[in-house]
Every structure is written in C-alpha cells, then in structure tokens.
Design a protein around this motif. Structure first.
Motif, mmCIF file in Angstrom:
data_model
loop_
_atom_site.group_PDB
_atom_site.id
_atom_site.type_symbol
_atom_site.label_atom_id
_atom_site.label_comp_id
_atom_site.label_asym_id
_atom_site.label_seq_id
_atom_site.Cartn_x
_atom_site.Cartn_y
_atom_site.Cartn_z
ATOM 1 N N ILE A 1 -96.927 2.516 4.000
ATOM 2 C CA ILE A 1 -95.911 2.768 2.616
ATOM 3 C C ILE A 1 -95.951 3.386 2.346
ATOM 4 C CG2 ILE A 1 -96.830 2.098 0.384
ATOM 5 C CD1 ILE A 1 -96.332 -0.532 2.226
ATOM 6 N N THR A 2 -96.402 4.297 2.165
ATOM 7 C CA THR A 2 -95.906 6.672 1.913
ATOM 8 C C THR A 2 -94.783 6.852 2.846
ATOM 9 O OG1 THR A 2 -97.919 6.734 1.979
ATOM 10 C CG2 THR A 2 -97.091 8.454 1.684
ATOM 11 N N LEU A 3 -94.497 6.714 3.908
ATOM 12 C CA LEU A 3 -93.015 6.981 4.358
ATOM 13 C C LEU A 3 -92.506 5.859 4.231
ATOM 14 C CD1 LEU A 3 -94.634 7.853 8.175
ATOM 15 C CD2 LEU A 3 -94.145 9.804 5.747
ATOM 16 N N GLY A 4 -92.646 4.972 4.228
ATOM 17 C CA GLY A 4 -91.607 4.034 3.308
ATOM 18 C C GLY A 4 -91.290 3.832 2.486
ATOM 19 N N ILE A 5 -91.903 3.815 1.114
ATOM 20 C CA ILE A 5 -90.951 5.021 -0.203
ATOM 21 C C ILE A 5 -90.765 6.313 -0.098
ATOM 22 C CG2 ILE A 5 -91.680 5.936 -2.326
ATOM 23 C CD1 ILE A 5 -94.533 3.976 -2.128
ATOM 24 N N ALA A 6 -90.845 6.684 0.697
ATOM 25 C CA ALA A 6 -90.093 8.280 0.978
ATOM 26 C C ALA A 6 -88.520 7.612 2.212
ATOM 27 C CB ALA A 6 -90.933 9.043 1.902
ATOM 28 N N VAL A 7 -88.803 7.033 2.565
ATOM 29 C CA VAL A 7 -87.033 6.603 3.558
ATOM 30 C C VAL A 7 -86.249 5.904 2.433
ATOM 31 C CG1 VAL A 7 -86.301 5.270 5.269
ATOM 32 C CG2 VAL A 7 -88.100 7.205 5.421
ATOM 33 N N ALA A 8 -86.987 4.924 1.554
ATOM 34 C CA ALA A 8 -86.596 4.350 1.089
ATOM 35 C C ALA A 8 -85.420 5.197 -0.598
ATOM 36 C CB ALA A 8 -87.169 3.236 -0.263
ATOM 37 N N VAL A 9 -86.527 6.300 -0.961
ATOM 38 C CA VAL A 9 -85.989 7.207 -1.604
ATOM 39 C C VAL A 9 -84.872 7.816 -1.270
ATOM 40 C CG1 VAL A 9 -86.487 8.575 -3.534
ATOM 41 C CG2 VAL A 9 -87.658 7.129 -3.361
ATOM 42 N N LEU A 10 -84.760 8.188 0.225
ATOM 43 C CA LEU A 10 -84.096 9.092 0.649
ATOM 44 C C LEU A 10 -82.879 8.463 0.695
ATOM 45 C CD1 LEU A 10 -86.192 11.482 2.824
ATOM 46 C CD2 LEU A 10 -84.628 11.974 0.541
ATOM 47 N N LEU A 11 -82.809 6.487 1.589
ATOM 48 C CA LEU A 11 -82.162 6.398 1.519
ATOM 49 C C LEU A 11 -81.177 5.639 0.453
ATOM 50 C CD1 LEU A 11 -82.482 4.187 4.282
ATOM 51 C CD2 LEU A 11 -81.287 6.050 4.553
ATOM 52 N N ASP A 12 -82.081 5.585 -0.938
ATOM 53 C CA ASP A 12 -81.493 5.031 -2.465
ATOM 54 C C ASP A 12 -80.541 6.042 -3.087
ATOM 55 O OD1 ASP A 12 -81.145 3.230 -4.773
ATOM 56 O OD2 ASP A 12 -82.183 4.687 -5.631
ATOM 57 N N PRO B 1 -89.681 1.489 9.234
ATOM 58 C CA PRO B 1 -88.335 0.981 8.995
ATOM 59 C C PRO B 1 -88.673 -0.291 8.297
ATOM 60 C CG PRO B 1 -87.913 1.308 11.105
ATOM 61 C CD PRO B 1 -89.847 2.112 10.613
ATOM 62 N N PHE B 2 -89.534 -0.809 8.513
ATOM 63 C CA PHE B 2 -89.466 -2.345 8.023
ATOM 64 C C PHE B 2 -90.054 -2.273 6.460
ATOM 65 C CE2 PHE B 2 -92.279 -5.843 6.892
ATOM 66 C CZ PHE B 2 -91.481 -6.902 6.594
ATOM 67 N N VAL B 3 -90.782 -1.747 6.135
ATOM 68 C CA VAL B 3 -91.311 -1.313 4.772
ATOM 69 C C VAL B 3 -90.759 -0.384 4.103
ATOM 70 C CG1 VAL B 3 -93.292 -0.501 3.433
ATOM 71 C CG2 VAL B 3 -93.810 -1.138 5.535
ATOM 72 N N ALA B 4 -88.973 0.090 4.632
ATOM 73 C CA ALA B 4 -88.119 0.911 4.265
ATOM 74 C C ALA B 4 -87.743 0.236 3.508
ATOM 75 C CB ALA B 4 -87.882 2.258 4.654
ATOM 76 N N VAL B 5 -87.170 -0.587 4.168
ATOM 77 C CA VAL B 5 -86.061 -2.079 4.293
ATOM 78 C C VAL B 5 -86.599 -2.692 2.653
ATOM 79 C CG1 VAL B 5 -84.605 -3.627 4.383
ATOM 80 C CG2 VAL B 5 -85.251 -1.653 6.158
ATOM 81 N N PHE C 1 -90.290 9.869 -11.178
ATOM 82 C CA PHE C 1 -90.873 9.140 -9.514
ATOM 83 C C PHE C 1 -91.737 8.437 -10.533
ATOM 84 C CE2 PHE C 1 -93.520 8.164 -6.221
ATOM 85 C CZ PHE C 1 -92.825 7.399 -5.279
ATOM 86 N N TRP C 2 -93.100 8.804 -10.829
ATOM 87 C CA TRP C 2 -94.277 8.553 -11.143
ATOM 88 C C TRP C 2 -94.478 7.249 -12.724
ATOM 89 C CZ3 TRP C 2 -97.751 8.172 -8.300
ATOM 90 C CH2 TRP C 2 -98.337 9.695 -7.528
ATOM 91 N N ASN C 3 -93.652 7.764 -13.775
ATOM 92 C CA ASN C 3 -93.199 6.485 -14.623
ATOM 93 C C ASN C 3 -92.204 5.767 -14.506
ATOM 94 O OD1 ASN C 3 -95.674 8.031 -15.611
ATOM 95 N ND2 ASN C 3 -94.046 10.092 -16.409
ATOM 96 N N VAL C 4 -90.914 5.837 -13.934
ATOM 97 C CA VAL C 4 -89.817 4.797 -13.485
ATOM 98 C C VAL C 4 -89.875 4.177 -12.613
ATOM 99 C CG1 VAL C 4 -87.769 4.482 -14.173
ATOM 100 C CG2 VAL C 4 -88.768 6.365 -15.876
ATOM 101 N N VAL C 5 -90.201 4.952 -11.314
ATOM 102 C CA VAL C 5 -89.317 3.796 -9.815
ATOM 103 C C VAL C 5 -90.921 3.368 -9.417
ATOM 104 C CG1 VAL C 5 -89.229 4.797 -7.603
ATOM 105 C CG2 VAL C 5 -87.522 5.894 -9.455
ATOM 106 N N LEU C 6 -91.314 4.289 -9.810
ATOM 107 C CA LEU C 6 -92.996 3.909 -8.655
ATOM 108 C C LEU C 6 -93.899 2.546 -9.059
ATOM 109 C CD1 LEU C 6 -94.652 4.517 -6.626
ATOM 110 C CD2 LEU C 6 -96.122 6.188 -7.860
ATOM 111 N N PRO C 7 -94.093 2.276 -10.903
ATOM 112 C CA PRO C 7 -94.164 1.074 -11.455
ATOM 113 C C PRO C 7 -93.459 0.022 -11.649
ATOM 114 C CG PRO C 7 -94.340 3.033 -13.239
ATOM 115 C CD PRO C 7 -93.171 3.413 -12.277
ATOM 116 N N ALA C 8 -92.013 0.449 -11.097
ATOM 117 C CA ALA C 8 -90.510 -1.055 -11.026
ATOM 118 C C ALA C 8 -91.091 -1.502 -9.475
ATOM 119 C CB ALA C 8 -89.414 -0.481 -10.986
#
Length: 303
Positions: free
Chosen positions: A92-103, A177-181, A209-216
């Motif tokens: 989950i931690t790595l998936g969030i990091a990868v997803a943010v980079l891809l975004d 990668p599945f989690v990141a997608v 990231f903490w107050n906007v992205v993560l809660p969403a």
C-alpha cells in the motif's frame, strides 16, 4: 409510500433473465458452492480410504480440537497473519508512492504503466520460479550480489529469516503495480479545485498530500487493502514453489499446511478442518475490510 408493482413486461424480462442465468448459476453451484459445503461437512468427520472411495467412520469435533491445540497450525497461522500484515502494508505504501509519481507525469505515463503491469501479468507460479532462479545458492543473481559485499553470502531460501524476506520481496514486486493502478484511479478523480484551494491557503506539497490527497484516497485504499488481504491470507503458490513451506516450517502458510495435510498425509478430515478454518478467517477479514470501507465512504460522503 409503497413501491410500484412490476408490470407484466418487467416480470417477463425477469423470468427471461433467470432463464438465461440459470445454467451459469448451476455451474457455479456445482464447481464452487458444493465443494465448499462438502469440505465443511468433511471437517466434522473422521474419514478413511476404502476401495469404494471415502468412508466416514464417525462425526466428531476432534479435528478442530486437535487443530487448535497443534503448534504447527498455530505457527502457520502466525506466519500467515504476519506475512499478510507486512506485505500489504508495504504494498500500500509503495503503491501510493508509485501512483502519485504516475499522476504527476505529463508524458509517457501509459508506457511506464504498461511496464509496471508486467510483473502483475505474470502467473504467480512463473514469477515464483523466476525468483527461485535469482535466489539460487550457486548461480543466483541475488546471491552473487550479496557475495560482492559479504564474505559468506546467505543461503536465502535455506535460512528462515532470509527465506521469509525473499518471499515477501517476490510478492511485493508482483502485486505493488496492481495496488498502484487502483490508487491511481482514485487520484485522477480528485478535483483540481482541491489542489488549487490548498495552494491558495499556502499549503506545501507534504501538507497537501496529508490533508487533501490521502483523505480523498481512503475509500480506494480500503478497496486495495481488501483485495490484497484476501489474496495474501490465502497465499499458496509462492511458498509452495520457492520453499515448500521450509526451511522446516518457517514459510508454511495455512494453505500450504492444508495441502500437505490433505494430499500428502491423506488426513481428509483434518485437511478439511484447516481449509474451513482458513476460509472462516478470510471471511472475517473480508467483513472487517468491508466495514472499514463503508465507514470511509460514509465519512467521505459526510465531508
């Protein structure tokens, strides 16, 4: 106010729908529901093999009492729970990091996403065999890399802690990668106005990231956790190919223990009890994840 009664056309459509779906439902019942129920029934029995097939000698709760008192089952349970918690947390931690980079990427996102999905697209047995070659004590690339910095590189799959770590690395490599997608799908749904409002308020990248992205992302992360907990708790093919549950019983999951009990020791009742208890634990974990997911959705709707 009472609901309107269905019209004749709606009833005919419903009957037609049931007519077309009945064959599929029958097949599902035969290949899924019946084996599950049959396994539950066998878990309460003492079974022996005869020339005519399986013969139930008696109905008993002894399989469960013996299982719960077995240190081997307890060790498998602790390993499965610990392995699930650690791997899912890392993924989950790595998936969030990868997803943010891809975004944040402006170009080439599709190509990078396609490359990332290659590990996930591999059959687990194939990827496990690949990692088995990499961990080989004689010619494995990972062992060779350890040899560059250590006088005596570890026998990765022959020592408990390295074997557990190596198996977790292989699992994380495949499923991150599945989690990141999944998380990327949640990121692209966040309105741009939220970022602009945070920027106007003077929030930095970390605060945003903490107050906007993560809660969403909480509902999406809950879904990813649900899928990964269900998969990780029933892990079988990765430890079976890499270690056969060894060294000793260090990497023996509940699924591997059930397989060995059922097909190697031919203890049908005990194997069915292990499988049934594992399924019950998976259902409990699923219900907890669904409850967490519902709470996250309710909080998001209230916000």
């Amino acid at each position: 106010m009472t609901a309107p009664r269905p019209t004749g056309l709606a009833r005919r459509r419903a009957r037609t729908g049931w007519l077309y779906t009945t064959p599929a439902l029958v097949v599902i019942a035969l290949v899924t529901i019946f084996p599950i129920l049959y396994s539950v029934v066998l878990s309460f029995s003492k079974v022996r093999f005869t020339f005519g097939g399986l013969h139930v000698e008696e109905w008993t709760l002894g399989n469960y009492t013996t299982m719960l008192a077995s240190p081997v089952w307890l060790e498998a349970l602790l390993f499965t729970v610990g392995y699930t918690l650690v791997t899912v947390a890392v993924e989950i931690t790595l998936g969030i990091a990868v997803a943010v980079l891809l975004d944040r990427l402006e170009a080439g996102r599709g190509w990078i996403l396609a490359l990332l999905l290659i590990p996930w697209s591999l059959i687990t047995v194939v990827s496990a065999q690949l990692w088995d070659f990499l961990y080989d004590a004689t010619f494995g690339a990972v062992t060779w890399l350890f040899g560059l910095v250590m006088d005596q590189p570890p026998v990765i799959l022959g020592t408990p802690v390295p074997a557990i770590t190596g198996m977790a690395v292989a699992d994380i490599w495949k499923t991150t990668p599945f989690v990141a997608v999944i998380i990327l799908a949640g990121l692209v749904r966040i309105p741009q106005e939220r970022y602009e409002a945070a920027e106007v308020d003077g929030a930095g990248a970390w605060t945003t990231f903490w107050n906007v992205v993560l809660p969403a992302l909480r509902p999406v992360v809950s879904v990813a956790v649900l899928f990964r907990v269900l998969q990780a708790f029933g892990i079988f093919d990765l430890p079976f190919v890499l270690t056969q549950g060894g060294p000793g019983t260090a990497t023996q999951s509940l699924a591997v223990l059930g397989y060995k009990t059922l097909f190697q020791n031919l203890d049908i009742g005990m194997g069915a009890a292990i499988a049934t208890s594992t399924g019950a634990l998976v259902i409990v974990g699923c219900l907890l994840c669904l409850r967490m997911f519902r709470n996250q959705v309710d909080e998001g709707g209230a916000a």
